[in-house]
Design an enzyme around this catalytic site. Sequence first.
Site, mmCIF file in Angstrom:
data_model
loop_
_atom_site.group_PDB
_atom_site.id
_atom_site.type_symbol
_atom_site.label_atom_id
_atom_site.label_comp_id
_atom_site.label_asym_id
_atom_site.label_seq_id
_atom_site.Cartn_x
_atom_site.Cartn_y
_atom_site.Cartn_z
ATOM 1 N N ASP A 106 0.804 -1.216 0.000
ATOM 2 C CA ASP A 106 0.000 0.000 0.000
ATOM 3 C C ASP A 106 0.844 1.276 0.000
ATOM 4 O OD1 ASP A 106 -2.662 -0.994 -0.115
ATOM 5 O OD2 ASP A 106 -2.458 -1.675 1.952
ATOM 6 N N ASP A 168 -6.205 -4.941 -4.556
ATOM 7 C CA ASP A 168 -5.941 -3.545 -4.207
ATOM 8 C C ASP A 168 -4.625 -3.044 -4.811
ATOM 9 O OD1 ASP A 168 -7.228 -5.266 -2.293
ATOM 10 O OD2 ASP A 168 -7.396 -3.598 -0.893
#
Length: 391
Positions: A106, A168
């Site tokens: 991330d 993601d």
Amino acid sequence: MSSVSSNEWVHEAWKWATDKTITQASITRDHFPHVAEHGVYDRCDPQWWTAGFWPGLLWLVHKYNPAFTAETDTKQLASQQLAQWAQSCERQLEPCLHDTEQVDHDLGFIWLLSGVAHYKQTGNAEARRRSLLAANLLAARFNVKGHYIRAWNFESAHMDTRGVAIIDSMMNLPLLYWASLETGDPRYYELATLHANTVAREFVRADHSICHVIEFDPLTGHKRHEHGGQGYAPGSAWARGTAWALHGFALSYAYTKDARYLEISRQTAGFFLQQMGDDIVPYWDFRAPEANRNAYDSSATAIAASGMLELAKYVDESESESLQQAASRLISGLYARYSTRHSNDEGMITYGTVHYPENRQLNVPIIYGDYFFVEALAKLRGEQGLFTPGL
């Protein structure tokens, strides 16, 4: 909704969202909100994966709010203060880059919306340095056997996280694309495309639904299992994961012009809209059984709508118009029916769900839902999002 024209509602919603951000900034300042349970945003640690969305929202409003061009002391002060708090967030994020246990896939979410946004708007050399360091750390997570970027660091009794990649990740790849453009070094670009190719092959199903988690053998790179992740089960269709894929593949196409990525984004958009029907906010998983349809995810709507507006830039005129209309319907619906505009609650968009299988934070405002709602509004006004190349 009132009977105002399309342009009027966008102007109205943008003004409300930017005013709400300025008001929220006076409360949140340089902290890191995640969810607003009971009408109040929490405070998370800088290493939490959502830490970039608040500074990203500040930079987005700072860049595009036309009121900041007004020659008034109040507006100029607000503009400067948003930038100062965003920069303070960035400085707090830097220590995480010096502890490999605190960073994961991330990094793109965090640094595209903090350091890269800062650098693009001001040319600040420290923001560039931090962001390139983040890109190097993201590239270092690449598994050369499996051609994927490892997702998480934690240990699990249910999977070998050394071999885990998640959908993601597609939204984090623009950090690598940006690093190649910024430095002229093709390695970042090549790793990003190799990962995107793996996701295209392993995560995208024949019916255009998307899985959340794939576990690979970390030593051989061979696929082991699909896991349900934040979806209901393997084979289900987690709504936010569908939105990540739609938006992420559109962004990969924007940087690479690889037609495969464009087609996946188009097909995923079609799947998302088909599952939605006339609804504005989906259940947290499109395939959740009736007994588990007690939570929704407005963040999926915001992410998908912003992704459709990104995708609309690269398809033919008739499809582009259709995508823009669909995105406008979804965002206007969020504003009219799911916003906090008639309350004093913190957060902008209600009925987001963080993690249904863990019964964690259901039907609440979420910072990334707020960010992508405002990003979509900016796009409806003719602007671009912070993940987009060239800004």
